[in-house]
Enzyme design. Sequence first.
Site, PDB file in Angstrom:
ATOM      1  N   HIS A  69       0.760  -1.234  -0.073  1.00  0.00           N
ATOM      2  CA  HIS A  69      -0.020  -0.009   0.266  1.00  0.00           C
ATOM      3  C   HIS A  69       0.941   1.220  -0.077  1.00  0.00           C
ATOM      4  O   HIS A  69       0.648   1.914  -0.772  1.00  0.00           O
ATOM      5  CB  HIS A  69      -0.842   0.036   1.221  1.00  0.00           C
ATOM      6  CG  HIS A  69      -2.002  -1.199   1.311  1.00  0.00           C
ATOM      7  ND1 HIS A  69      -1.845  -2.106   2.317  1.00  0.00           N
ATOM      8  CD2 HIS A  69      -2.912  -1.437   0.818  1.00  0.00           C
ATOM      9  CE1 HIS A  69      -2.725  -2.857   2.122  1.00  0.00           C
ATOM     10  NE2 HIS A  69      -3.342  -2.500   1.070  1.00  0.00           N
TER      11      HIS A  69
ATOM     12  N   GLY B 144      -3.135  -2.134  -6.925  1.00  0.00           N
ATOM     13  CA  GLY B 144      -1.920  -2.794  -6.995  1.00  0.00           C
ATOM     14  C   GLY B 144      -2.275  -4.118  -8.056  1.00  0.00           C
ATOM     15  O   GLY B 144      -3.431  -4.423  -7.934  1.00  0.00           O
ATOM     16  N   GLU B 145      -1.279  -4.439  -8.718  1.00  0.00           N
ATOM     17  CA  GLU B 145      -1.448  -5.627  -9.714  1.00  0.00           C
ATOM     18  C   GLU B 145      -1.495  -6.738  -9.251  1.00  0.00           C
ATOM     19  O   GLU B 145      -1.868  -7.992  -9.897  1.00  0.00           O
ATOM     20  CB  GLU B 145      -0.316  -5.537 -10.758  1.00  0.00           C
ATOM     21  CG  GLU B 145      -0.372  -4.452 -11.559  1.00  0.00           C
ATOM     22  CD  GLU B 145       0.615  -4.765 -12.944  1.00  0.00           C
ATOM     23  OE1 GLU B 145       1.763  -5.510 -12.754  1.00  0.00           O
ATOM     24  OE2 GLU B 145       0.325  -3.914 -13.980  1.00  0.00           O
TER      25      GLU B 145
ATOM     26  N   ASP C  95      -3.930  -7.862  -7.311  1.00  0.00           N
ATOM     27  CA  ASP C  95      -5.310  -8.136  -7.884  1.00  0.00           C
ATOM     28  C   ASP C  95      -5.701  -7.772  -9.087  1.00  0.00           C
ATOM     29  O   ASP C  95      -6.123  -7.006  -9.419  1.00  0.00           O
ATOM     30  CB  ASP C  95      -6.361  -7.284  -6.974  1.00  0.00           C
ATOM     31  CG  ASP C  95      -6.181  -7.763  -5.421  1.00  0.00           C
ATOM     32  OD1 ASP C  95      -6.591  -8.783  -5.090  1.00  0.00           O
ATOM     33  OD2 ASP C  95      -5.542  -6.675  -4.588  1.00  0.00           O
TER      34      ASP C  95
ATOM     35  N   SER D 199      -2.627  -8.165   3.054  1.00  0.00           N
ATOM     36  CA  SER D 199      -2.967  -8.216   4.403  1.00  0.00           C
ATOM     37  C   SER D 199      -3.318  -9.440   4.982  1.00  0.00           C
ATOM     38  O   SER D 199      -3.218  -9.395   6.311  1.00  0.00           O
ATOM     39  CB  SER D 199      -4.330  -7.264   4.295  1.00  0.00           C
ATOM     40  OG  SER D 199      -4.003  -5.966   3.750  1.00  0.00           O
TER      41      SER D 199
END
Length: 281
Positions: A37, A147-148, A150, A186
């Site tokens: 993040h 973010g890649e 996902d 996470s």
Amino acid sequence: MEIIREVALLRRRVEEEKQCGRSVGLVPTMGALHAGHVSLIDRARKENDIVVVSVFVNPTQFNNPEDLRTYPRTEEADCEKMINAGVDIAFIPSVEEVYPEPDTREFNLGPVAEVMEGAMRPGHFNGVAQIVSKLFAMVQPHRAYFGEKDFQQIAVIRRMVQLEDFDLEIIDCPIMRENDGLAMSSRNVRLTPSQRAIAPAIHKTLVASLDFAKSHTIAETKQYVIDEINAQPEMEVEYYEIVDSLTMQPIANWSDSDCPVGCITVYCGQVRLIDNIKYTK
Ligand code: PAF
């Protein structure tokens, strides 16, 4: 850093900044912030005058109530990380503030949302589209950062942006990895020490498959990845698909796509981990 919990105040503050000619970057998150993040925030910091980070565990994208209940919530640590990363506004609303009434919108997300995560987690992408469209409407950012890890989510969000005519730029950012290759997530904090020790096998196998793929078909490469990972204790592949990076549709031959990407989901004990790799030609 300002912490804002009300939508009306958020709108007002962002509008004030825009009136002064400042550009706004949004980083949507569900909290439990990690270095992945922070890399999105860093990029947003470089490219915008004002950085807004939303921290909201969105209930409508969880198809498993237990997953929602146990999703890590670490507001204090998140705020510290956001302050250190130079965030201007942290938007941390309650569920009632975001959804004063149930969101019944059904997005026509099409084929990009029907495969892989879409097939395994019914309703998940519609929930993502609901929250991200709300955040885009509330903040109206110039740019939004994802973010890649996902990978499919980004394709779905691009489709939602097209459907809803949002005027903003979607910026996809590379996966951040631990030193041993495990994609930052996470959910990693939920791994037991023994699971954490074997979890890097996912990325290692995907990297090894790049070489394997040079002399094997798509079907053989998929099987290789699945067999290697399933051979690890406590690991079970839910799916491994090699898809076109724009359409998200599985391909049968390497020549079917200019940029094939392998997308994987693995259960490591009870923890569902995802990762992907690009098979560049
Ligand atoms: O990727 C995530 O963390 C979430 O799906 C997102 C985009 C913040 C929406 O809740």
